[in-house]
Enzyme design. Structure first.
Site, PDB file in Angstrom:
ATOM      1  N   VAL A  11       0.822  -1.217   0.000  1.00 50.05           N
ATOM      2  CA  VAL A  11       0.000   0.000   0.000  1.00 50.05           C
ATOM      3  C   VAL A  11       0.857   1.268   0.000  1.00 50.05           C
ATOM      4  CG1 VAL A  11      -1.618   1.356   1.403  1.00 50.05           C
ATOM      5  CG2 VAL A  11      -2.041  -1.056   0.971  1.00 50.05           C
ATOM      6  N   THR A 121      -5.359  -0.156   7.371  1.00 42.49           N
ATOM      7  CA  THR A 121      -6.697  -0.582   7.784  1.00 42.49           C
ATOM      8  C   THR A 121      -6.707  -0.714   9.308  1.00 42.49           C
ATOM      9  OG1 THR A 121      -6.932  -1.781   5.717  1.00 42.49           O
ATOM     10  CG2 THR A 121      -8.419  -2.415   7.509  1.00 42.49           C
ATOM     11  N   PHE A 156      -8.558   0.922  -0.881  1.00 38.89           N
ATOM     12  CA  PHE A 156      -9.370  -0.167  -1.439  1.00 38.89           C
ATOM     13  C   PHE A 156      -8.690  -0.877  -2.599  1.00 38.89           C
ATOM     14  CE2 PHE A 156     -12.256   2.910   0.504  1.00 38.89           C
ATOM     15  CZ  PHE A 156     -12.965   2.094   1.375  1.00 38.89           C
ATOM     16  N   LEU A 157      -7.384  -0.638  -2.810  1.00 40.46           N
ATOM     17  CA  LEU A 157      -6.730  -1.256  -3.976  1.00 40.46           C
ATOM     18  C   LEU A 157      -6.657  -2.769  -3.835  1.00 40.46           C
ATOM     19  CD1 LEU A 157      -3.608  -2.251  -3.161  1.00 40.46           C
ATOM     20  CD2 LEU A 157      -3.182   0.183  -3.245  1.00 40.46           C
ATOM     21  N   ASN A 215     -14.605  -5.118   2.783  1.00 37.16           N
ATOM     22  CA  ASN A 215     -13.896  -6.394   2.679  1.00 37.16           C
ATOM     23  C   ASN A 215     -14.754  -7.559   3.163  1.00 37.16           C
ATOM     24  OD1 ASN A 215     -11.667  -5.420   1.457  1.00 37.16           O
ATOM     25  ND2 ASN A 215     -10.262  -5.696   3.173  1.00 37.16           N
ATOM     26  N   PHE A 256     -17.111 -10.676  -8.610  1.00 36.91           N
ATOM     27  CA  PHE A 256     -16.811 -11.264  -7.304  1.00 36.91           C
ATOM     28  C   PHE A 256     -17.775 -12.386  -6.952  1.00 36.91           C
ATOM     29  CE2 PHE A 256     -13.825 -10.472  -3.941  1.00 36.91           C
ATOM     30  CZ  PHE A 256     -12.888  -9.721  -4.628  1.00 36.91           C
ATOM     31  N   GLY A 260     -14.406 -21.152  -6.054  1.00 33.40           N
ATOM     32  CA  GLY A 260     -13.027 -21.639  -6.122  1.00 33.40           C
ATOM     33  C   GLY A 260     -12.612 -22.248  -4.801  1.00 33.40           C
ATOM     34  N   CYS A 267      -5.533  -9.471   3.250  1.00 35.05           N
ATOM     35  CA  CYS A 267      -6.616  -8.598   3.730  1.00 35.05           C
ATOM     36  C   CYS A 267      -7.870  -9.320   4.209  1.00 35.05           C
ATOM     37  CB  CYS A 267      -6.978  -7.591   2.649  1.00 35.05           C
ATOM     38  SG  CYS A 267      -5.651  -6.404   2.390  1.00 35.05           S
ATOM     39  N   LYS A 270      -7.590 -11.472   7.490  1.00 33.39           N
ATOM     40  CA  LYS A 270      -7.241 -10.636   8.641  1.00 33.39           C
ATOM     41  C   LYS A 270      -8.350  -9.634   8.970  1.00 33.39           C
ATOM     42  CE  LYS A 270      -4.419  -6.886   7.402  1.00 33.39           C
ATOM     43  NZ  LYS A 270      -5.214  -5.725   7.739  1.00 33.39           N
TER      44      LYS A 270
HETATM   45  N1  LIG Z   1      -1.957  -5.266   0.663  1.00 33.18           N
HETATM   46  C1  LIG Z   1      -3.088  -4.758   0.232  1.00 33.18           C
HETATM   47  O1  LIG Z   1      -3.554  -5.081  -0.857  1.00 33.18           O
HETATM   48  C2  LIG Z   1      -3.858  -3.750   1.040  1.00 33.18           C
HETATM   49  C3  LIG Z   1      -4.919  -3.050   0.447  1.00 33.18           C
HETATM   50  C4  LIG Z   1      -5.633  -2.121   1.216  1.00 33.18           C
HETATM   51  C5  LIG Z   1      -5.282  -1.876   2.535  1.00 33.18           C
HETATM   52  N2  LIG Z   1      -4.239  -2.573   3.081  1.00 33.18           N
HETATM   53  C6  LIG Z   1      -3.843  -2.232   4.469  1.00 33.18           C
HETATM   54  O2  LIG Z   1      -2.699  -1.370   4.373  1.00 33.18           O
HETATM   55  C7  LIG Z   1      -1.793  -1.624   5.457  1.00 33.18           C
HETATM   56  C8  LIG Z   1      -0.423  -1.978   4.896  1.00 33.18           C
HETATM   57  O3  LIG Z   1      -0.533  -3.205   4.202  1.00 33.18           O
HETATM   58  P1  LIG Z   1       0.655  -3.756   3.276  1.00 33.18           P
HETATM   59  O4  LIG Z   1       0.157  -4.986   2.645  1.00 33.18           O
HETATM   60  O5  LIG Z   1       1.171  -2.630   2.438  1.00 33.18           O
HETATM   61  O6  LIG Z   1       1.745  -4.098   4.400  1.00 33.18           O
HETATM   62  P2  LIG Z   1       3.236  -4.619   4.204  1.00 33.18           P
HETATM   63  O7  LIG Z   1       3.474  -5.545   5.328  1.00 33.18           O
HETATM   64  O8  LIG Z   1       3.436  -5.056   2.799  1.00 33.18           O
HETATM   65  O9  LIG Z   1       4.127  -3.309   4.400  1.00 33.18           O
HETATM   66  C9  LIG Z   1       4.241  -2.583   5.591  1.00 33.18           C
HETATM   67  C10 LIG Z   1       5.595  -1.861   5.577  1.00 33.18           C
HETATM   68  O10 LIG Z   1       5.642  -0.955   6.680  1.00 33.18           O
HETATM   69  C11 LIG Z   1       6.981  -0.945   7.188  1.00 33.18           C
HETATM   70  N3  LIG Z   1       6.955  -0.390   8.552  1.00 33.18           N
HETATM   71  C12 LIG Z   1       6.323  -0.898   9.628  1.00 33.18           C
HETATM   72  N4  LIG Z   1       6.473  -0.042  10.679  1.00 33.18           N
HETATM   73  C13 LIG Z   1       7.203   0.997  10.242  1.00 33.18           C
HETATM   74  C14 LIG Z   1       7.700   2.197  10.850  1.00 33.18           C
HETATM   75  N5  LIG Z   1       7.416   2.507  12.114  1.00 33.18           N
HETATM   76  N6  LIG Z   1       8.453   3.028  10.102  1.00 33.18           N
HETATM   77  C15 LIG Z   1       8.729   2.752   8.817  1.00 33.18           C
HETATM   78  N7  LIG Z   1       8.295   1.654   8.192  1.00 33.18           N
HETATM   79  C16 LIG Z   1       7.535   0.787   8.895  1.00 33.18           C
HETATM   80  C17 LIG Z   1       7.421  -2.395   7.088  1.00 33.18           C
HETATM   81  O11 LIG Z   1       8.830  -2.510   7.114  1.00 33.18           O
HETATM   82  C18 LIG Z   1       6.801  -2.795   5.730  1.00 33.18           C
HETATM   83  O12 LIG Z   1       7.706  -2.567   4.670  1.00 33.18           O
HETATM   84  C19 LIG Z   1      -2.460  -2.720   6.290  1.00 33.18           C
HETATM   85  O13 LIG Z   1      -3.218  -2.114   7.302  1.00 33.18           O
HETATM   86  C20 LIG Z   1      -3.378  -3.408   5.300  1.00 33.18           C
HETATM   87  O14 LIG Z   1      -4.464  -4.029   5.916  1.00 33.18           O
HETATM   88  C21 LIG Z   1      -3.511  -3.484   2.368  1.00 33.18           C
HETATM   89  O1  LIG Z   2     -14.897 -13.960  -7.232  1.00 35.75           O
HETATM   90  C1  LIG Z   2     -13.874 -14.079  -6.547  1.00 35.75           C
HETATM   91  C2  LIG Z   2     -12.976 -12.999  -6.319  1.00 35.75           C
HETATM   92  C3  LIG Z   2     -11.846 -13.219  -5.524  1.00 35.75           C
HETATM   93  N1  LIG Z   2     -11.614 -14.444  -4.997  1.00 35.75           N
HETATM   94  C4  LIG Z   2     -10.423 -14.639  -4.122  1.00 35.75           C
HETATM   95  O2  LIG Z   2     -10.447 -13.647  -3.118  1.00 35.75           O
HETATM   96  C5  LIG Z   2      -9.132 -13.290  -2.711  1.00 35.75           C
HETATM   97  C6  LIG Z   2      -8.947 -11.795  -2.721  1.00 35.75           C
HETATM   98  O3  LIG Z   2      -8.975 -11.304  -4.042  1.00 35.75           O
HETATM   99  P1  LIG Z   2      -9.003  -9.739  -4.372  1.00 35.75           P
HETATM  100  O4  LIG Z   2     -10.064  -9.090  -3.606  1.00 35.75           O
HETATM  101  O5  LIG Z   2      -9.036  -9.598  -5.835  1.00 35.75           O
HETATM  102  O6  LIG Z   2      -7.554  -9.297  -3.885  1.00 35.75           O
HETATM  103  P2  LIG Z   2      -6.969  -8.412  -2.691  1.00 35.75           P
HETATM  104  O7  LIG Z   2      -5.744  -7.795  -3.219  1.00 35.75           O
HETATM  105  O8  LIG Z   2      -6.910  -9.233  -1.459  1.00 35.75           O
HETATM  106  O9  LIG Z   2      -8.030  -7.206  -2.479  1.00 35.75           O
HETATM  107  C7  LIG Z   2      -8.991  -7.193  -1.428  1.00 35.75           C
HETATM  108  O10 LIG Z   2      -8.404  -6.768  -0.221  1.00 35.75           O
HETATM  109  C8  LIG Z   2      -7.783  -5.455  -0.301  1.00 35.75           C
HETATM  110  C9  LIG Z   2      -7.095  -5.193   1.019  1.00 35.75           C
HETATM  111  O11 LIG Z   2      -7.956  -4.711   1.995  1.00 35.75           O
HETATM  112  C10 LIG Z   2      -8.859  -4.429  -0.632  1.00 35.75           C
HETATM  113  O12 LIG Z   2      -8.262  -3.136  -0.689  1.00 35.75           O
HETATM  114  C11 LIG Z   2      -9.524  -4.791  -1.953  1.00 35.75           C
HETATM  115  O13 LIG Z   2     -10.561  -3.864  -2.242  1.00 35.75           O
HETATM  116  C12 LIG Z   2     -10.085  -6.202  -1.843  1.00 35.75           C
HETATM  117  O14 LIG Z   2     -10.646  -6.608  -3.096  1.00 35.75           O
HETATM  118  C13 LIG Z   2      -8.191 -14.040  -3.675  1.00 35.75           C
HETATM  119  O15 LIG Z   2      -7.702 -15.193  -3.022  1.00 35.75           O
HETATM  120  C14 LIG Z   2      -9.092 -14.439  -4.839  1.00 35.75           C
HETATM  121  O16 LIG Z   2      -8.673 -15.608  -5.469  1.00 35.75           O
HETATM  122  C15 LIG Z   2     -12.483 -15.507  -5.222  1.00 35.75           C
HETATM  123  O17 LIG Z   2     -12.277 -16.614  -4.724  1.00 35.75           O
HETATM  124  N2  LIG Z   2     -13.593 -15.297  -5.997  1.00 35.75           N
END
Ligand SMILES: NC(=O)c1ccc[n+]([C@@H]2O[C@H](COP(=O)([O-])OP(=O)(O)OC[C@H]3O[C@@H](n4cnc5c(N)ncnc54)[C@H](O)[C@@H]3O)[C@@H](O)[C@H]2O)c1
Ligand SMILES: O=c1ccn([C@@H]2O[C@H](COP(=O)(O)OP(=O)(O)O[C@H]3O[C@H](CO)[C@@H](O)[C@H](O)[C@H]3O)[C@@H](O)[C@H]2O)c(=O)[nH]1
Length: 447
Positions: A11, A121, A156-157, A215, A256, A260, A267, A270
């Protein structure tokens, strides 16, 4: 506008790169110095389509910089985003230690008015906790509490589509309490709102809840269709036809709804767990969330049970190939990937497991290492050599386009368990495969 970002994970890095693309001057920091060194050398530590060209361009322009300490951030940053992890604690609650550590770093650093943006989050109520913590620290430094406003701006990515999702969002949600902070957030996102993307402003708690509710709703939709899939198998219906039938109702929609082996990733598991923990804390009901988790767990078990059933209950000595380890296509992320559970179970049951993934193999090696029984392949066709069965777990495009004649020739027995409904059952049957996919009777059950 000058912007700082704490955390360069999926993110933080995507946010940094995209904010630079939107015309801002961004400094990203991370405590992981290896990651920062890699980023400073122009390489992305994650696989995300479209990320590297933007990273290269903005690093060269100087509009995107990477540093290992907040002290190296521009002192006049108008906003600092917190984008650190919020992993699950043992009881499902979100672990806020990284977020609070980042908040403390900000409170020790700022000297002028800054908007702190909670991008991570976080459970309902956390943004206010961050705000009070920062303001108390500012006071103890002899500064005004008003130097910082904290806003909630959930992300929301989706991984694999992260750049597209950030730059063309369905909506931007901001939880806000101050007019001054609202103006800063409007300016940050103006390049997107100018193009018609909506900025929905609300109170802090509703913004935080919106992220979890989105989510949870998506996860429950997956579990819903998976439960229907189980019923389809039992009754002889075909879930793919049912999906088309219900998805054509505009109130339901086609997205969605893919049956599967269930959802994985960093995400959904958790965040559903954290929302259930919130329900416990407030003594509220979470029956739909519980059912969502239970169906998701059962879905993996059902898939494995189908394979075991095919081999009359024993996988001992069977050569099984697993295609796909990443939790979804177009990412190298294997956090909570269904494949991890499946591979572990196959190994425990005495199978010899050959695995392939186009990108995530190095991460799989970190988990399984040289555990007896496992072999890693860079080529999907080599991975199926001599296999008694192929299990498709991630719907990578390379598998959709696979040369199934070659697969059939390479395998010991042409048996495919399709955990993502990638292959057409009729074509598979005509090609001479024994084939099972989710939500349909297996080909051999028709015979
Ligand atoms: N991965 C996703 O698709 C996604 C999408 C939407 C929201 N989120 C939310 O966004 C947040 C981040 O997720 P992520 O997947 O990017 O996490 P990640 O684990 O990939 O990355 C977190 C980064 O933060 C760094 N970090 C931690 N504490 C720090 C500090 N005090 N100073 C500097 N760096 C620090 C870590 O070293 C790590 O590189 C979470 O709350 C997650 O739920 C994730
Ligand atoms: O019809 C579907 C769509 C997805 N999946 C599964 O669901 C999981 C999550 O998929 P997806 O939502 O595309 O990926 P994420 O990157 O985890 O994204 C979700 O989680 C993110 C972290 O919070 C949010 O920001 C996004 O909006 C939300 O879609 C994967 O294992 C997919 O294989 C299914 O089984 N069936």
């Amino acid at each position: 506008m000058k912007i700082g970002i704490i955390g360069t994970g999926y993110v933080g890095l995507v946010t940094g790169v995209c904010l630079a693309e939107m015309g801002h001057e961004v400094t990203c920091i991370d405590q992981n110095t290896a990651k920062i060194q890699l980023l400073q050398s122009g390489q992305a530590p994650i696989y995300e389509p479209g990320l590297e060209p933007l990273l290269t361009r903005h690093s060269a322009l100087g509009t995107l910089q990477f540093r290992s300490s907040i002290a190296e951030m521009a002192e006049d940053a108008a906003a600092i985003f917190i984008a650190v992890g919020t992993p699950s604690g043992a009881d499902g609650t979100a672990d806020l230690s990284f977020v609070l550590q980042a908040a403390d770093q900000i409170a020790d650093f700022i000297t002028r008015y800054t908007v702190v943006v909670a991008k991570s989050t976080v459970p309902v109520g956390t943004t206010r906790v961050i705000m009070e913590r920062i303001q108390a620290k500012l006071e103890s430094r002899g500064l005004s509490r008003k130097l910082a406003d904290v806003v909630s701006n959930p992300e929301f990515l989706r991984e694999g589509k992260a750049i597209e999702d950030f730059l063309q969002p369905d909506r931007i949600v901001v939880g806000i309490e101050s007019q001054q902070a609202a103006r800063v957030m409007e300016q940050i996102y103006e390049p997107l709102t100018k193009k018609g993307h909506s900025l929905i402003v609300m109170d802090l708690r509703s913004s935080e809840m919106t992220k979890y509710a989105a989510n949870a709703m998506l996860a429950s939709r997956i579990s819903f269709i998976n439960e229907i899939a189980e019923l389809c198998e039992a009754t002889g219906a075909d879930v793919e036809k049912v999906r088309l039938g219900i998805g054509s109702d505009h109130r339901i929609g086609p997205f969605f709804l893919s049956a599967g082996v269930g959802y994985g990733g960093s995400c959904f598991p958790k965040d559903v767990a954290a929302l259930m923990a919130t329900a416990r804390e407030y003594q509220a009901s979470s029956s739909i969330l519980q059912a969502t988790v239970e169906v998701n767990r059962r879905q993996r078990k059902r898939f494995l049970a189908k394979v075991a059933e095919y081999f009359h209950g024993s996988l001992e000595g069977k050569a099984i190939t697993v295609w796909g380890v990443a939790f979804k296509p177009d990412t190298d992320d294997i956090r909570e990937a269904p494949a991890l559970d499946l591979i572990k179970s196959l190994l425990n049951e005495g199978a010899a497991v050959s695995i392939h993934d186009p990108i995530a193999l190095p991460h799989a090696k970190q988990v399984f290492g040289d555990r007896p029984g496992i072999r890693y392949f860079n080529d999907p066709y080599e991975a199926v050599q001599g296999a008694h069965a192929l299990m498709l777990v991630t719907d990578w495009d390379v598998y959709r386009k696979a040369d199934m004649d070659l697969v059939k020739k390479s395998m010991n027995k042409p048996v495919v368990f399709d955990g993502r409904n990638v292959f057409d059952p009729v074509q598979m049957k005509n090609a001479g495969f024994h084939h099972y996919s989710i939500g349909r009777k297996a080909s051999w059950e028709h015979e």
